[in-house]
Every structure is written in structure tokens, then in C-alpha cells.
Write a protein that holds these residues in place. Structure first.
Motif, PDB file in Angstrom:
ATOM      1  N   ARG A  14       0.833  -1.202   0.000  1.00 53.35           N
ATOM      2  CA  ARG A  14       0.000   0.000   0.000  1.00 53.35           C
ATOM      3  C   ARG A  14       0.872   1.259   0.000  1.00 53.35           C
ATOM      4  NH1 ARG A  14      -4.962   0.903   0.242  1.00 53.35           N
ATOM      5  NH2 ARG A  14      -5.533  -1.161   0.947  1.00 53.35           N
ATOM      6  N   GLU A  30      -6.186  -2.457  -6.279  1.00 50.95           N
ATOM      7  CA  GLU A  30      -5.893  -1.904  -4.955  1.00 50.95           C
ATOM      8  C   GLU A  30      -5.164  -2.954  -4.114  1.00 50.95           C
ATOM      9  OE1 GLU A  30      -6.382   1.004  -3.379  1.00 50.95           O
ATOM     10  OE2 GLU A  30      -7.281   1.961  -5.119  1.00 50.95           O
ATOM     11  N   THR A  32      -4.567  -5.394  -1.422  1.00 56.41           N
ATOM     12  CA  THR A  32      -5.530  -6.083  -0.569  1.00 56.41           C
ATOM     13  C   THR A  32      -5.036  -7.489  -0.257  1.00 56.41           C
ATOM     14  OG1 THR A  32      -7.865  -6.659  -0.348  1.00 56.41           O
ATOM     15  CG2 THR A  32      -6.901  -6.973  -2.495  1.00 56.41           C
ATOM     16  N   THR A  33      -5.695  -8.147   0.652  1.00 58.31           N
ATOM     17  CA  THR A  33      -5.348  -9.519   1.003  1.00 58.31           C
ATOM     18  C   THR A  33      -5.694 -10.454  -0.155  1.00 58.31           C
ATOM     19  OG1 THR A  33      -5.789  -9.049   3.327  1.00 58.31           O
ATOM     20  CG2 THR A  33      -5.742 -11.369   2.674  1.00 58.31           C
ATOM     21  N   TYR A  38      -0.487 -10.526   0.482  1.00 59.26           N
ATOM     22  CA  TYR A  38      -1.041  -9.188   0.329  1.00 59.26           C
ATOM     23  C   TYR A  38      -0.427  -8.602  -0.927  1.00 59.26           C
ATOM     24  CZ  TYR A  38      -2.915  -4.749   2.040  1.00 59.26           C
ATOM     25  OH  TYR A  38      -3.633  -3.605   2.192  1.00 59.26           O
TER      26      TYR A  38
END
Length: 58
Positions: A14, A30, A32-33, A38
Motif C-alpha cells: 500500500r 488496490e 488487498t489480502t 497481500y
């Protein structure tokens, strides 16, 4: 602020994505998991796709 090392590593994609967007990249996925950990993907200003991921450690 994340407390565990795993939380810190999971924040890395991120943080990288935020810096890349500030430099002109477009977010494709995006951060994300995912089943393997991740991850997120972005396209740089020249259109090249990049994925940043962290293994879940399991």
C-alpha cells in the motif's frame, strides 16, 4: 501504526502504491489480502504493469 512485523510487511504494498500514484502511476488493483499474501498492482506512466506483493508467511 502497525504493531507486528506481519502488519508492517502487509502495509508495504500500500505504501509503495501511494508513492507510485503520486509519481503518476495508475492503480490497477488496490492493495488487498490475496490467497498467497497481500498484493496490489499499478501501471507506471509508460503503461508498464507492476505488482507488489508480500507472502503471507504461512
Amino acid at each position: 501504526m502497525p504493531h507486528s512485523m506481519k502488519e508492517r510487511w502487509c502495509a508495504l504494498p500500500r505504501l509503495i502504491a501511494v508513492r507510485q500514484v503520486a509519481a503518476g502511476a495508475d492503480v490497477v488493483t488496490e492493495p488487498t489480502t490475496q490467497p498467497w499474501g497481500y498484493a496490489g498492482a499499478f501501471a507506471d506512466p509508460d503503461g508498464h504493469l507492476w505488482m507488489v506483493s508480500v507472502d503471507s508467511g504461512s
